[in-house]
Design a protein around this motif. Structure first.
Motif, PDB file in Angstrom:
ATOM      1  N   ASN A 212       0.840  -1.192   0.000  1.00  0.00           N
ATOM      2  CA  ASN A 212       0.000   0.000   0.000  1.00  0.00           C
ATOM      3  C   ASN A 212       0.883   1.253   0.000  1.00  0.00           C
ATOM      4  O   ASN A 212       1.823   1.350   0.778  1.00  0.00           O
ATOM      5  N   PRO A 213       0.615   2.231  -0.876  1.00  0.00           N
ATOM      6  CA  PRO A 213       1.456   3.435  -0.928  1.00  0.00           C
ATOM      7  C   PRO A 213       1.559   4.186   0.392  1.00  0.00           C
ATOM      8  O   PRO A 213       2.618   4.759   0.694  1.00  0.00           O
ATOM      9  N   ILE A 214       0.505   4.186   1.180  1.00  0.00           N
ATOM     10  CA  ILE A 214       0.554   4.880   2.466  1.00  0.00           C
ATOM     11  C   ILE A 214       1.564   4.209   3.379  1.00  0.00           C
ATOM     12  O   ILE A 214       2.369   4.867   4.049  1.00  0.00           O
ATOM     13  N   HIS A 215       1.553   2.888   3.401  1.00  0.00           N
ATOM     14  CA  HIS A 215       2.503   2.153   4.250  1.00  0.00           C
ATOM     15  C   HIS A 215       3.933   2.366   3.757  1.00  0.00           C
ATOM     16  O   HIS A 215       4.859   2.488   4.574  1.00  0.00           O
ATOM     17  N   MET A 216       4.110   2.437   2.443  1.00  0.00           N
ATOM     18  CA  MET A 216       5.441   2.713   1.903  1.00  0.00           C
ATOM     19  C   MET A 216       5.920   4.087   2.368  1.00  0.00           C
ATOM     20  O   MET A 216       7.085   4.256   2.761  1.00  0.00           O
ATOM     21  N   GLY A 217       5.034   5.077   2.331  1.00  0.00           N
ATOM     22  CA  GLY A 217       5.397   6.406   2.795  1.00  0.00           C
ATOM     23  C   GLY A 217       5.724   6.438   4.274  1.00  0.00           C
ATOM     24  O   GLY A 217       6.675   7.118   4.699  1.00  0.00           O
ATOM     25  N   ASP A 218       4.957   5.701   5.070  1.00  0.00           N
ATOM     26  CA  ASP A 218       5.214   5.630   6.512  1.00  0.00           C
ATOM     27  C   ASP A 218       6.599   5.049   6.801  1.00  0.00           C
ATOM     28  O   ASP A 218       7.368   5.580   7.615  1.00  0.00           O
ATOM     29  N   ILE A 219       6.903   3.935   6.139  1.00  0.00           N
ATOM     30  CA  ILE A 219       8.198   3.277   6.349  1.00  0.00           C
ATOM     31  C   ILE A 219       9.336   4.199   5.934  1.00  0.00           C
ATOM     32  O   ILE A 219      10.336   4.348   6.650  1.00  0.00           O
ATOM     33  N   ALA A 220       9.193   4.837   4.769  1.00  0.00           N
ATOM     34  CA  ALA A 220      10.249   5.723   4.277  1.00  0.00           C
ATOM     35  C   ALA A 220      10.486   6.880   5.233  1.00  0.00           C
ATOM     36  O   ALA A 220      11.637   7.269   5.491  1.00  0.00           O
ATOM     37  N   ALA A 221       9.417   7.451   5.788  1.00  0.00           N
ATOM     38  CA  ALA A 221       9.560   8.594   6.689  1.00  0.00           C
ATOM     39  C   ALA A 221      10.332   8.218   7.947  1.00  0.00           C
ATOM     40  O   ALA A 221      11.250   8.936   8.364  1.00  0.00           O
ATOM     41  N   ILE A 222       9.972   7.092   8.558  1.00  0.00           N
ATOM     42  CA  ILE A 222      10.666   6.657   9.771  1.00  0.00           C
ATOM     43  C   ILE A 222      12.135   6.372   9.481  1.00  0.00           C
ATOM     44  O   ILE A 222      13.040   6.852  10.182  1.00  0.00           O
TER      45      ILE A 222
END
Length: 402
Positions: free
Chosen positions: A144-154
């Motif tokens: 999911n793109p949202i989860h990808m963004g979350d992981i990248a941010a952390i």
């Protein structure tokens, strides 16, 4: 045997901090297997006199609260299966026991470098989706793109921790962490991670000025950074660019009382939150148990919508799932990394507390508009990071004489 343990430990770290964006199912499965395999090491350590830390007790208490909250709402034992979504968090206690066998070889520089590689990989996958596959949002290739963004941010902000020790000038490449993370988030088109990154950037700036910069350079750098922030925000507001950023535009519409201007995604979230709030009021102590999503759907009438796995907010999920007991468990889990960092020796606390701040604040911010704890990839990242905090070998903290 010791070599095998080190291989498992390093494989767990690489799978989590580097390969999670590319191989989420394989990485999560392997990490959970490693966590379960770590239980004998925990048992052995406890028999030899090791103590459960305060942060680990917080995790155990939070888990116990969720189990207790399920009792009044459960008619069948299989309803407790819902807690498997959070299982990696208590298993992080066992993983700490296994990773302690790495004998101090996990340095902060190594952890920061691994996180930078993971953020860069998330950006590469997202760019591939957008520019090669022609998708409007990146990340779909693996998750999911949202989860990808979350992981990248952390991971992107984790990379900056390596600048909080001596000889930081030798690793200035780590500043690329938030940059590649921002690119990943922009390519995923994920609004929650984007807004959360703005908060993490501000938090990082304040923290670095407070503890990460030599005393003689703090005031001029704080003044310069503040002026730059004012200029950027002023330009963004005056030109209308800031209000047009996907996610910020919705926030500004809501803040200005223009609820009719929100898009369909935001409107659905508002209905879900309304249902969660009303479900919480209907059962404020222990919530609605495994059927909390269905319960929230009933309480969001006349805008009843169904078919969701969660309520797109950790606060909403924990409140509807387990009421006040759930919210208490949620904040105990979020606070556990901070306590784990504070339990470190004083001369290693600045860098590890920064990691804890990014993990806790980032998870909370991104969990406001989409589930974080309970989503397997994000829960594994949270859990392994929590297991690492007591162990990461911090090279001498940045000195005041630099």
């Amino acid at each position: 045997m010791s070599n095998l343990i080190k291989v498992v430990g390093w494989a767990t770290l690489i799978l989590t901090f580097v390969l999670l964006p590319a191989f989420p199912e394989i990485a999560c499965t392997a990490v959970i297997v490693a966590m379960i395999a770590s239980i004998p090491f925990l048992v052995r350590d406890l028999r030899r006199g090791a103590k459960i830390s305060r942060a680990q007790w917080m995790v155990l208490i939070a888990t116990g609260l969720l189990v207790l909250a399920l009792v009044p709402t459960t008619s069948a034992a299989d309803n407790f299966v819902v807690l498997l979504a959070l299982l990696p968090i208590p298993l992080s206690i066992a993983l700490t026991a296994l990773l302690s066998r790495l004998q101090g070889s996990l340095s902060l520089k190594t952890l920061s470098s691994l996180a930078l590689c993971g953020a860069a990989l998330a950006a590469a996958i997202s760019a591939y989706d957008v520019y090669v596959r022609g998708l409007s949002r990146g990340g779909f290739l693996t998750m999911n793109p949202i989860h990808m963004g979350d992981i990248a941010a952390i991971l992107g902000f984790f990379a900056l921790a390596g600048l909080l020790v001596d000889r930081w000038q030798q690793r200035t490449f780590l500043v690329a962490g938030p940059v590649v993370a921002l690119l990943a988030v922009l390519w995923t088109g994920s609004r929650g991670p984007l807004v959360a990154m703005l908060g993490l950037a501000a938090l990082t700036l304040v923290y670095f000025v407070a503890v990460g910069i030599p005393q003689k350079r703090r005031k001029p750098m704080a003044l310069t950074a503040s002026m730059a922030l004012v200029v950027v925000l002023g330009h963004g507001l005056s030109t209308g660019w800031l209000a047009s950023v996907r996610g910020i535009d919705q926030f500004m519409n809501l803040a200005g009382g223009n609820a009719e201007a929100v898009d369909s995604s935001t409107q659905i979230r508002l209905w879900l939150y309304e249902g969660a709030w009303n479900a919480f009021l209907a059962s404020p102590i222990y919530g609605h148990g495994a059927g909390f999503v269905e319960a929230a759907a009933v309480y969001m009438l006349p805008n009843n919508i169904s078919g969701w796995d969660h309520l797109h907010s950790d606060l909403a999920d924990f409140a509807a799932f387990a009421g006040v007991m759930g919210l208490a468990a949620y904040f105990l889990l979020l606070a556990s990394p901070l306590v784990a960092a504070l339990e470190r020796p004083a001369n290693t606390r600045a860098a590890t507390f920064y990691l804890a701040l990014v993990l806790s604040a980032g998870s909370f911010a991104m969990g406001l508009t989409n589930a974080v704890l309970g989503i397997l990839t994000l829960t594994v990242l949270f859990s392994v990071s929590l297991a690492v905090l007591p162990l990461v070998n911090v090279e001498r903290e940045a000195s005041e004489s630099e």
